[in-house]
Design an enzyme around this catalytic site. Sequence first.
Site, PDB file in Angstrom:
ATOM      1  N   ARG A  43     -14.457 -13.078  34.959  1.00 38.20           N
ATOM      2  CA  ARG A  43     -15.066 -12.959  36.287  1.00 38.20           C
ATOM      3  C   ARG A  43     -14.428 -13.897  37.312  1.00 38.20           C
ATOM      4  O   ARG A  43     -15.124 -14.453  38.173  1.00 38.20           O
ATOM      5  CB  ARG A  43     -16.581 -13.256  36.229  1.00 38.20           C
ATOM      6  CG  ARG A  43     -17.399 -12.174  35.590  1.00 38.20           C
ATOM      7  CD  ARG A  43     -17.786 -11.096  36.582  1.00 38.20           C
ATOM      8  NE  ARG A  43     -18.350  -9.956  35.890  1.00 38.20           N
ATOM      9  CZ  ARG A  43     -19.644  -9.795  35.635  1.00 38.20           C
ATOM     10  NH1 ARG A  43     -20.513 -10.692  36.046  1.00 38.20           N
ATOM     11  NH2 ARG A  43     -20.070  -8.748  34.994  1.00 38.20           N
TER      12      ARG A  43
ATOM     13  N   ARG B 137     -18.367 -13.351  42.975  1.00 37.90           N
ATOM     14  CA  ARG B 137     -19.165 -13.757  44.131  1.00 37.90           C
ATOM     15  C   ARG B 137     -19.174 -15.250  44.415  1.00 37.90           C
ATOM     16  O   ARG B 137     -19.672 -15.687  45.441  1.00 37.90           O
ATOM     17  CB  ARG B 137     -20.607 -13.261  43.952  1.00 37.90           C
ATOM     18  CG  ARG B 137     -20.760 -11.774  44.188  1.00 37.90           C
ATOM     19  CD  ARG B 137     -22.128 -11.276  43.747  1.00 37.90           C
ATOM     20  NE  ARG B 137     -22.220 -11.368  42.301  1.00 37.90           N
ATOM     21  CZ  ARG B 137     -23.270 -10.982  41.589  1.00 37.90           C
ATOM     22  NH1 ARG B 137     -24.336 -10.510  42.192  1.00 37.90           N
ATOM     23  NH2 ARG B 137     -23.265 -11.080  40.281  1.00 37.90           N
TER      24      ARG B 137
ATOM     25  N   ARG C 135     -16.567  -7.654  49.726  1.00 41.73           N
ATOM     26  CA  ARG C 135     -17.533  -6.781  49.087  1.00 41.73           C
ATOM     27  C   ARG C 135     -18.672  -6.385  50.025  1.00 41.73           C
ATOM     28  O   ARG C 135     -19.323  -5.358  49.803  1.00 41.73           O
ATOM     29  CB  ARG C 135     -18.131  -7.482  47.853  1.00 41.73           C
ATOM     30  CG  ARG C 135     -17.260  -7.475  46.624  1.00 41.73           C
ATOM     31  CD  ARG C 135     -17.482  -6.205  45.781  1.00 41.73           C
ATOM     32  NE  ARG C 135     -18.869  -6.082  45.358  1.00 41.73           N
ATOM     33  CZ  ARG C 135     -19.734  -5.227  45.840  1.00 41.73           C
ATOM     34  NH1 ARG C 135     -19.373  -4.380  46.756  1.00 41.73           N
ATOM     35  NH2 ARG C 135     -20.970  -5.184  45.415  1.00 41.73           N
TER      36      ARG C 135
ATOM     37  N   ASP D 274     -15.038  -2.362  36.541  1.00 44.99           N
ATOM     38  CA  ASP D 274     -16.243  -2.602  35.765  1.00 44.99           C
ATOM     39  C   ASP D 274     -16.206  -1.775  34.493  1.00 44.99           C
ATOM     40  O   ASP D 274     -15.572  -0.723  34.461  1.00 44.99           O
ATOM     41  CB  ASP D 274     -17.504  -2.244  36.571  1.00 44.99           C
ATOM     42  CG  ASP D 274     -18.713  -2.955  35.997  1.00 44.99           C
ATOM     43  OD1 ASP D 274     -18.973  -4.108  36.380  1.00 44.99           O
ATOM     44  OD2 ASP D 274     -19.383  -2.359  35.128  1.00 44.99           O
TER      45      ASP D 274
ATOM     46  N   TYR E 124     -25.889   0.238  27.462  1.00 45.09           N
ATOM     47  CA  TYR E 124     -26.204   0.548  28.869  1.00 45.09           C
ATOM     48  C   TYR E 124     -26.624   2.001  29.036  1.00 45.09           C
ATOM     49  O   TYR E 124     -27.534   2.308  29.806  1.00 45.09           O
ATOM     50  CB  TYR E 124     -24.985   0.262  29.759  1.00 45.09           C
ATOM     51  CG  TYR E 124     -24.807  -1.206  30.056  1.00 45.09           C
ATOM     52  CD1 TYR E 124     -25.653  -1.865  30.959  1.00 45.09           C
ATOM     53  CD2 TYR E 124     -23.825  -1.959  29.441  1.00 45.09           C
ATOM     54  CE1 TYR E 124     -25.505  -3.213  31.228  1.00 45.09           C
ATOM     55  CE2 TYR E 124     -23.671  -3.309  29.700  1.00 45.09           C
ATOM     56  CZ  TYR E 124     -24.514  -3.933  30.592  1.00 45.09           C
ATOM     57  OH  TYR E 124     -24.382  -5.272  30.857  1.00 45.09           O
TER      58      TYR E 124
HETATM   59  O1  CP3 Z   1     -12.707 -10.997  37.356  1.00 44.89           O
HETATM   60  C1  CP3 Z   1     -13.004 -10.267  36.394  1.00 44.89           C
HETATM   61  O2  CP3 Z   1     -13.378 -10.725  35.282  1.00 44.89           O
HETATM   62  C2  CP3 Z   1     -12.791  -8.763  36.532  1.00 44.89           C
HETATM   63  C3  CP3 Z   1     -13.879  -8.007  36.935  1.00 44.89           C
HETATM   64  C4  CP3 Z   1     -15.033  -7.572  36.046  1.00 44.89           C
HETATM   65  C5  CP3 Z   1     -16.253  -7.121  36.619  1.00 44.89           C
HETATM   66  N1  CP3 Z   1     -17.018  -6.626  35.627  1.00 44.89           N
HETATM   67  C6  CP3 Z   1     -16.581  -7.177  38.024  1.00 44.89           C
HETATM   68  C7  CP3 Z   1     -18.001  -7.284  38.391  1.00 44.89           C
HETATM   69  C8  CP3 Z   1     -15.130  -7.396  34.664  1.00 44.89           C
HETATM   70  C9  CP3 Z   1     -14.135  -7.751  33.587  1.00 44.89           C
HETATM   71  C10 CP3 Z   1     -16.399  -6.771  34.421  1.00 44.89           C
HETATM   72  C11 CP3 Z   1     -16.854  -6.323  33.104  1.00 44.89           C
HETATM   73  C12 CP3 Z   1     -18.281  -6.106  32.873  1.00 44.89           C
HETATM   74  N2  CP3 Z   1     -19.176  -5.424  33.648  1.00 44.89           N
HETATM   75  C13 CP3 Z   1     -18.954  -6.505  31.689  1.00 44.89           C
HETATM   76  C14 CP3 Z   1     -18.317  -7.194  30.517  1.00 44.89           C
HETATM   77  C15 CP3 Z   1     -18.153  -8.637  30.757  1.00 44.89           C
HETATM   78  C16 CP3 Z   1     -19.434  -9.429  30.666  1.00 44.89           C
HETATM   79  O3  CP3 Z   1     -19.824  -9.954  31.702  1.00 44.89           O
HETATM   80  O4  CP3 Z   1     -19.990  -9.500  29.586  1.00 44.89           O
HETATM   81  C17 CP3 Z   1     -20.297  -6.093  31.812  1.00 44.89           C
HETATM   82  C18 CP3 Z   1     -21.397  -6.325  30.808  1.00 44.89           C
HETATM   83  C19 CP3 Z   1     -20.428  -5.391  33.051  1.00 44.89           C
HETATM   84  C20 CP3 Z   1     -21.619  -4.707  33.610  1.00 44.89           C
HETATM   85  C21 CP3 Z   1     -22.035  -5.414  34.809  1.00 44.89           C
HETATM   86  N3  CP3 Z   1     -21.362  -5.305  36.002  1.00 44.89           N
HETATM   87  C22 CP3 Z   1     -23.085  -6.355  34.966  1.00 44.89           C
HETATM   88  C23 CP3 Z   1     -24.068  -6.766  33.894  1.00 44.89           C
HETATM   89  C24 CP3 Z   1     -23.022  -6.825  36.281  1.00 44.89           C
HETATM   90  C25 CP3 Z   1     -23.867  -7.905  36.910  1.00 44.89           C
HETATM   91  C26 CP3 Z   1     -24.786  -7.475  37.957  1.00 44.89           C
HETATM   92  C27 CP3 Z   1     -25.179  -8.664  38.849  1.00 44.89           C
HETATM   93  O5  CP3 Z   1     -25.726  -8.360  39.915  1.00 44.89           O
HETATM   94  O6  CP3 Z   1     -24.930  -9.813  38.509  1.00 44.89           O
HETATM   95  C28 CP3 Z   1     -21.940  -6.148  36.930  1.00 44.89           C
HETATM   96  C29 CP3 Z   1     -21.505  -6.281  38.327  1.00 44.89           C
HETATM   97  C30 CP3 Z   1     -20.194  -6.904  38.546  1.00 44.89           C
HETATM   98  N4  CP3 Z   1     -19.040  -6.541  37.906  1.00 44.89           N
HETATM   99  C31 CP3 Z   1     -19.902  -7.932  39.481  1.00 44.89           C
HETATM  100  C32 CP3 Z   1     -18.521  -8.167  39.390  1.00 44.89           C
HETATM  101  C33 CP3 Z   1     -17.712  -9.137  40.185  1.00 44.89           C
HETATM  102  C34 CP3 Z   1     -20.900  -8.583  40.441  1.00 44.89           C
HETATM  103  C35 CP3 Z   1     -21.466  -7.608  41.431  1.00 44.89           C
HETATM  104  C36 CP3 Z   1     -20.904  -7.588  42.834  1.00 44.89           C
HETATM  105  O7  CP3 Z   1     -19.775  -7.989  43.081  1.00 44.89           O
HETATM  106  O8  CP3 Z   1     -21.625  -7.106  43.712  1.00 44.89           O
END
Ligand code: CP3
Length: 367
Positions: free
Chosen positions: A37, A41, A50, A86, A164
């Site tokens: 990540r 954010r 974003r 994602d 999911y």
């Molecule tokens: O920089 C990086 O690592 C690359 C980007 C990345 C994202 N998601 C962007 C993202 C990666 C590798 C993921 C993978 C992902 N997505 C996983 C596996 C990694 C882990 O965290 O275990 C999972 C479980 C997801 C599903 C997911 N997507 C969740 C649970 C969430 C969180 C929601 C929240 O509001 O916190 C996301 C959203 C997400 N994916 C964000 C980002 C930067 C944040 C939301 C946003 O930017 O608005």
Amino acid sequence: MEANGFGLQNFPELKNDTFLRAAWGEETDYTPVWCMRQAGRYLPEFRETRAAQDFFSTCRSPEACCELTLQPLRRFPLDAAIIFSDILVVPQALGMEVIMVPGKGPSFPEPLREERDLERLRDPAAVVSELGYVFQAITLTRQQLAGRVPLIGFAGAPWTLMTYMIEGGSSSTMAQAKRWLYQRPQASHKLLGTLTDALVPYLIGQVAAGAQALQLFESHAGHLGSELFGKFALPYIRDVAKRVKAGLQKAGLAPVPMIIFAKDGHFALEELAQSGYEVVGLDWTVAPKKARERVGKMVTLQGNLDPCALYASEEEIGRLVQQMLDEFGPQRYIANLGHGLYPDMDPEHVGAFVDAVHKHSRLLRQN
Ligand code: CP3
């Protein structure tokens, strides 16, 4: 792979191959570092980019994905970039609706409830044509990176995606998804097989598009004990590696190192180390020395500072990094956090983490 037409680019020459060398088990002058990540954010510029758009629209814009991927690299001397995307784009490509609810996380309005719901899923062979926007983002980003560092592609592992698709979002118990494993083992295997069939061409397509390494996220490994993990997660994790490698070779593409990150999967470390991946990612609950003893010398380890350690002072971060590096040792190691960065983390402290890895790992090699 001519299927998506991305196999023939001339990309800029790679200038920093430290991450790739460590992943392949070759010697490096210092310990490479990246953060899960790292595009997120906690960066004000990320929030700005974003702000105007919904999450999955951002994922569908190659230009936005490229910009978000490059942002952390403008601030920190990271040794790898990970494409902004994602794991849930795969269930979407299989025909499921997924929305990202701000402040709540991902949500599936119509999750899989019954066995017959599996019929709603598209043919996994269609996934590659649905996900062309990810391939375009990868190609554009690889160009824009100009060879500075390698680009990592990724996907969610079958069990994590299944949770999911059945839970309809995040869950603290995964009781619905686990109910499938106990009550409908055959349907569960069918779903996991469908996901595997979708992931294999998707990951090969990412490499054809320009990804130089691949990470598979089994983020929900911890909900399965070793018994269920051995039955419903590990066989598919193995199958993904085996089939991606065979597929790359068949398509005439050079092999790329593959990383398996099974969060809270400490009970399966030995099995993961022999599951066909060059790198095993560790979450922060695993003690580095014990992990090395258990996996042997044949894989590279990646991890695993507690992300919350970034709430500590910069001085303390330096001390913790030093301890982590001493315990992992100088070679066959890629530094990272034990999971992703949180939105309220201080970018300065991320910089302190990266700098401490570089500085201490060079010192380690002089002794
Ligand atoms: O920089 C990086 O690592 C690359 C980007 C990345 C994202 N998601 C962007 C993202 C990666 C590798 C993921 C993978 C992902 N997505 C996983 C596996 C990694 C882990 O965290 O275990 C999972 C479980 C997801 C599903 C997911 N997507 C969740 C649970 C969430 C969180 C929601 C929240 O509001 O916190 C996301 C959203 C997400 N994916 C964000 C980002 C930067 C944040 C939301 C946003 O930017 O608005």
